[in-house]
Design an enzyme around this catalytic site. Structure first.
Site, short mmCIF file in Angstrom:
data_model
loop_
_atom_site.label_atom_id
_atom_site.label_comp_id
_atom_site.label_asym_id
_atom_site.label_seq_id
_atom_site.Cartn_x
_atom_site.Cartn_y
_atom_site.Cartn_z
NE ARG A 163 4.56 1.59 0.05
CZ ARG A 163 5.24 1.66 1.18
NH1 ARG A 163 6.48 2.08 1.16
NH2 ARG A 163 4.70 1.31 2.31
CE LYS A 216 17.77 -16.51 -2.21
NZ LYS A 216 16.38 -16.83 -1.99
CE LYS A 252 9.83 -11.98 -5.88
NZ LYS A 252 10.87 -12.44 -4.95
CD1 TRP A 273 0.41 -5.76 -3.30
CD2 TRP A 273 0.37 -6.52 -1.20
NE1 TRP A 273 1.01 -6.99 -3.29
CE2 TRP A 273 1.00 -7.48 -2.02
CE3 TRP A 273 0.24 -6.80 0.16
CZ2 TRP A 273 1.49 -8.68 -1.53
CZ3 TRP A 273 0.73 -7.99 0.65
CH2 TRP A 273 1.35 -8.92 -0.19
CB CYS A 309 -0.95 0.09 1.18
SG CYS A 309 -2.15 -1.23 1.24
CD GLU A 354 17.49 -17.66 -6.31
OE1 GLU A 354 17.55 -17.26 -5.13
OE2 GLU A 354 16.44 -17.71 -6.95
CG ASN A 369 0.82 0.99 4.43
OD1 ASN A 369 0.62 -0.22 4.40
ND2 ASN A 369 2.01 1.53 4.32
N GLY A 370 -1.53 -0.83 6.28
CA GLY A 370 -1.32 -1.63 7.49
C GLY A 370 -2.50 -2.55 7.76
CG HIS A 375 27.30 -40.49 3.46
ND1 HIS A 375 27.64 -41.79 3.76
CD2 HIS A 375 26.78 -39.96 4.59
CE1 HIS A 375 27.31 -42.04 5.03
NE2 HIS A 375 26.79 -40.94 5.54
CD GLU A 417 16.57 -19.65 0.62
OE1 GLU A 417 16.27 -20.62 -0.09
OE2 GLU A 417 16.36 -18.48 0.27
C1 AGP Z 1 13.82 -17.75 -4.72
O1 AGP Z 1 14.92 -16.93 -4.49
C2 AGP Z 1 13.66 -18.13 -6.12
N1 AGP Z 1 13.56 -17.02 -6.98
C3 AGP Z 1 12.77 -19.30 -6.44
O2 AGP Z 1 13.43 -20.46 -6.00
C4 AGP Z 1 11.34 -19.30 -5.85
O3 AGP Z 1 11.40 -19.53 -4.48
C5 AGP Z 1 10.52 -20.42 -6.53
O4 AGP Z 1 10.40 -20.12 -7.88
C6 AGP Z 1 9.17 -20.59 -5.89
O5 AGP Z 1 8.39 -19.45 -6.04
P1 AGP Z 1 7.07 -19.24 -5.23
O6 AGP Z 1 7.42 -19.18 -3.79
O7 AGP Z 1 6.49 -17.97 -5.76
O8 AGP Z 1 6.18 -20.42 -5.51
#
Ligand code: AGP
Length: 610
Positions: free
Chosen positions: A27, A487, A605, A74, A2, A490, A98-99, A506, A483
């Site tokens: 935003r 990261k 995204k 939003w 928002c 990526e 907003n909130g 292993h 994770e």
């Molecule tokens: C996360 O950094 C990635 N861009 C990617 O792994 C993402 O988490 C994955 O595509 C799943 O997306 P979602 O959470 O929108 O389902």
């Protein structure tokens, strides 16, 4: 999440408000609207979708006047449709917000019992009615009427209010959500963020929590909601427009990393009942009967969300003692998975649109399973396909690499596990209270870790030329190892692998030599002895250890090349804290390498194609 703008001065308000809202588009929003006072009355125009749609509506119905408020919404409470878009009106008053108003259900019931008819599903309209009620009860001054309303409201808000009866002022107030006042030449502005003001002034006053202000063309009066006058001089902002949009951060990803404590607080707000040692049942949206009858929890997700579900499995098994399965959604849909009425499927997705997760959800429902969606985007495809939805309130995540959505997913999953354990009788009130207390304390601990970002930058400077990196973790450290590696690859394009620390022997141990940095998540938890044994094994092979370890753990210091510290944290919430140094490490390494941090190559995204 928002955007609010406001203008009072000599110029036509409408174009200024639209221009301000455009600066807040980053935003994220799904609808928008303006309320403008023409000296006699207030007129409102709203539209679903992008600002262009609002401009089309304004062309057909122009708003004249030099005082007004605007909003990009939003959706959190109520679908993204025109009647839920802001501003919301009640009597003479119009409000943008907003909130989240935490006690909206109780307030709405009380107002309805008093004869109020609502025209939207939003929590915001409640605020408009409360102000209107105060004015009808004889409080003629808008500032005082807003104060009376705020005394009844709990939650996070930034609001801007105008009234037909006050053609020369806007009243604003803030608690948790941001609000900035801009001081111009004979005009005053407000906005959710500095970029909305920069075209008109660089002199701003940042409103603090618990404060409200009356904005007139040539003056600003600030008081606390409790009535104490506040004197605050404007600050001069010298950000570039790009910097301003990112709140002064170099990249959206860095901004989002630092937003995580706030995002987690928003996700927990109104859902934790510490007194009862329980989670507010209505927030989960499934019946107690579902909780007690199921025989398996089946987690479905992709990428970062999949890593969150690995922690979810751990919590569900420990707290609710139900067998739990975690599956990458893209694999499930191509097998012939056996789902049935005894299954509760939990589908996790920040976008709520990931095609593989959506397809797996549909397969689960066809098999007779109940589905709970955990998503960040209201009314997205996965929550719509599910039986119930538990939304994270991370706000829009712009950086392609997910950070604040991950930690809010963890928060939501821990809430879910507590909810399940309480209903199945495997989690007593005292233990549930302890887990929830740990969760409530997590945002503060996150802030403490984020303050140590310069230490992570120093480590990034050492390793940004590495070609490979290994991440190890055990228990709740394992999803964070995965994770952390994801990261890094990526956004820095460095090859990275995440492994369960117990798996090192292993296979991955063959990779270790003096050029291999190994990030080990080794907090003081139940697995500490075993994981620090893995650190010894890496050292014995000349591997270079970057340890993520607890303050006061001196045993790890001589073994590691670098130690990134976290405060002592309850075991339940460790992943919320240990992930932060891994996010920062990935970010700083990528930035030092000069990659496109917010839009890394080849990634999207929202993945809506197979
Ligand atoms: C996360 O950094 C990635 N861009 C990617 O792994 C993402 O988490 C994955 O595509 C799943 O997306 P979602 O959470 O929108 O389902």
């Amino acid at each position: 999440m928002c955007g609010i703008v406001g203008y009072v001065g000599p110029r036509p308000a409408s174009p200024l408000l639209i221009e301000g809202l455009r600066k807040l588009e980053y935003r994220g929003y799904d609808s928008a609207g303006l309320a403008v006072h023409d000296g006699k009355t207030i007129d409102i125009v709203r539209a679903v979708g992008k600002l262009h749609n609002l401009e089309v509506a304004l062309a057909a119905h122009p708003l004249a006047g030099s005082l007004g408020i605007g909003h990009t919404r939003w959706a959190t409470h109520g679908r993204p449709v025109e009647h839920n878009a802001h501003p919301h009106a009640a009597g003479d008053v119009a409000v943008v917000h907003n909130g989240i108003i935490e006690n909206h259900v109780a307030l709405r019931h009380a107002l309805e019992a008093d004869g109020v008819r609502f025209s939207s599903d939003t929590d915001t309209e409640i605020v408009a009615h409360l102000i209107d009620r105060a004015m009808r009860a004889g409080i003629v001054d808008l500032f005082a009427a807003v104060r009376r309303a705020l005394e009844q409201v709990q939650g996070a808000y930034a609001i801007a209010v105008v009234s037909r009866t006050a053609p020369d002022r806007i009243v604003v107030a803030k608690s948790s959500s941001p609000l900035v006042i801009g001081i111009g030449e004979g005009e005053t502005l407000c906005g959710s963020d500095i970029p909305a003001l920069l075209a008109h002034t660089r002199d701003v006053i940042i409103l603090e929590d618990g404060e409200m202000a009356e904005l007139r063309a040539g003056s600003v009066r600030i008081e606390t909601v409790a009535g104490v006058p506040v004197v605050r001089a404007p600050k001069r902002i010298d950000w570039s427009p790009m910097m301003a949009e990112k709140g002064g951060y170099k990249h959206f990803m860095l901004k989002e990393i630092f937003e995580q404590p706030r995002a987690l607080e928003d996700t927990l707000r109104g859902r934790v009942d510490l007194r009862a040692g329980d989670v507010t049942s209505s927030e989960i949206g499934l019946s107690d009967e579902v909780a007690t009858s199921i025989r398996r929890v089946y987690f479905l997700a992709c990428g970062t969300s999949y890593h969150a579900t690995l922690a979810g499995r751990y919590w569900v098994e420990q707290l609710a003692r139900v067998p739990a399965v975690v599956e990458v959604a893209s694999e499930v849909r191509y097998r012939e998975p056996v789902f049935g009425p005894d299954d509760l499927v939990v589908a996790v997705s920040q976008s709520g649109e990931t095609i593989d997760t959506l397809a797996a959800v549909k397969a689960a429902r066809e098999g007779g399973a109940k589905v709970l969606a955990i998503a960040n985007v209201l009314d997205s495809a996965i929550p719509r396909a599910a039986d119930a939805a538990l939304y994270t309130h991370a706000g829009p995540e712009i950086g392609v690499a997910s950070t604040k959505c991950f930690t809010t997913q963890l928060g939501a999953l821990l809430l879910f596990a507590v909810w399940l354990g309480r209903r199945r009788g495997t989690l007593d009130e005292g233990k549930a209270r302890a887990v929830l207390q740990a969760l409530v304390e997590a945002p503060g601990q996150m802030r403490a870790v984020l303050e140590r970002a310069p230490e992570v930058l120093a480590v990034a400077r050492v390793w940004h030329s590495a070609s490979d990196m290994l991440f190890l973790g055990r228990g709740l450290g394992y999803p964070i190892a995965l994770e952390g590696a994801l990261k890094l690859k990526e956004i820095s394009y460095i090859h990275a692998e995440g492994y369960a620390a117990g798996e090192m022997k292993h296979g991955p141990i063959a990779l270790i030599d003096k050029k291999m940095p190994v990030v080990v998540i080794v907090p003081k938890d139940a697995h500490y002895e075993k994981t620090s044994g893995n650190v010894q094994e890496v050292c014995a092979r000349d591997g270079q250890v970057v340890a993520i370890a607890t303050d006061g753990d001196d045993e790890i210091t001589p073994l590691a090349q670098q130690v990134l510290r976290i405060p002592p944290v309850a075991e339940w919430t460790l992943p919320l804290i240990t992930v932060l140094p891994t996010q920062l490490l990935a970010y700083y390494i990528a930035d030092l390498k000069g990659t496109d941090v917010d839009q890394p190559r080849n990634l999207a995204k929202t993945v809506t194609v197979e």
